[in-house]
Design a protein around this motif. Sequence first.
Motif, PDB file in Angstrom:
ATOM      1  N   ARG A 104       0.906  -1.433   0.271  1.00  0.00           N
ATOM      2  CA  ARG A 104       0.328   0.422  -0.503  1.00  0.00           C
ATOM      3  C   ARG A 104       1.005   1.794  -0.175  1.00  0.00           C
ATOM      4  O   ARG A 104       2.115   0.938  -0.124  1.00  0.00           O
ATOM      5  N   PRO A 105      -0.042   2.338  -0.122  1.00  0.00           N
ATOM      6  CA  PRO A 105       0.807   3.714  -0.433  1.00  0.00           C
ATOM      7  C   PRO A 105       1.504   3.926   0.931  1.00  0.00           C
ATOM      8  O   PRO A 105       2.912   4.734   1.018  1.00  0.00           O
ATOM      9  N   ASP A 106       1.165   3.367   1.963  1.00  0.00           N
ATOM     10  CA  ASP A 106       1.646   3.804   3.155  1.00  0.00           C
ATOM     11  C   ASP A 106       2.896   2.454   3.795  1.00  0.00           C
ATOM     12  O   ASP A 106       2.935   2.296   4.722  1.00  0.00           O
ATOM     13  N   GLY A 107       3.096   1.589   2.381  1.00  0.00           N
ATOM     14  CA  GLY A 107       4.140   0.790   3.147  1.00  0.00           C
ATOM     15  C   GLY A 107       3.843  -0.176   3.468  1.00  0.00           C
ATOM     16  O   GLY A 107       4.012  -1.848   3.861  1.00  0.00           O
ATOM     17  N   SER A 108       2.868  -0.606   4.158  1.00  0.00           N
ATOM     18  CA  SER A 108       1.697  -1.322   4.452  1.00  0.00           C
ATOM     19  C   SER A 108       1.685  -2.968   3.546  1.00  0.00           C
ATOM     20  O   SER A 108       1.596  -2.311   2.544  1.00  0.00           O
ATOM     21  N   PHE A 109       1.845  -4.098   3.988  1.00  0.00           N
ATOM     22  CA  PHE A 109       1.437  -5.121   3.353  1.00  0.00           C
ATOM     23  C   PHE A 109      -0.216  -5.112   2.587  1.00  0.00           C
ATOM     24  O   PHE A 109      -0.727  -4.522   4.167  1.00  0.00           O
ATOM     25  N   TYR A 110      -0.905  -5.672   1.898  1.00  0.00           N
ATOM     26  CA  TYR A 110      -1.846  -6.175   1.060  1.00  0.00           C
ATOM     27  C   TYR A 110      -2.243  -7.948   1.802  1.00  0.00           C
ATOM     28  O   TYR A 110      -1.521  -8.754   1.937  1.00  0.00           O
ATOM     29  N   GLU A 111      -2.691  -7.961   3.013  1.00  0.00           N
ATOM     30  CA  GLU A 111      -2.450  -9.245   3.520  1.00  0.00           C
ATOM     31  C   GLU A 111      -3.907  -9.498   4.164  1.00  0.00           C
ATOM     32  O   GLU A 111      -4.565  -8.637   4.905  1.00  0.00           O
TER      33      GLU A 111
END
Length: 181
Positions: A104-111
């Motif tokens: 994601r744009p905030d650096g978190s994973f899509y999970e």
Amino acid sequence: MSYPREEVEAAIEGLREAFVEAERRNHWAWIADEFYHENATYYCPYGGSMPVFARNRDEIRATHYGRDMDVGSGWAGWSFPILEYAVNGDRIFSRWVNRGPGRRPDGSFYETEGVSFITYGGGGKFTSQLDLFDIGHQMKLCDELKEAGLLDPALERDWVAPMKRRIIDSMNQGIAPAPAA
């Protein structure tokens, strides 16, 4: 039969490492042969909309690690890391994620998070596994990946759209039609 804790832990650590290798190869079916006894069982209810119950290693290879994860199924770029586990005798409780491609744009994973309940049966192999995760959340995650341009069209066509239809059909059972206005 009870097995030494170290042996049980070695098996789940081996599975964790095998997942990393399978992600590298983008090939998963071999894991069934490496980590499951011939008569092992695997069950994932997929929210009751498409239960998968494999009754032996061949069926585990054909469904869970084959059709549902292997090359050509649209899961390229996904990973399924085992984040942590606990051992209680011959039982293993693991927490893992279905991690989509990109971030994601905030650096978190899509999970989407999930858990497995696994029974160890000796020789480095398992005799049963039950996987549970929130299929509704998985569908929303796939929507988010599509919006970001990261969802494989084959995965959307062959897995996401049919799964959404199954969920909708399942939820509509037993619901009376809305009264006419």
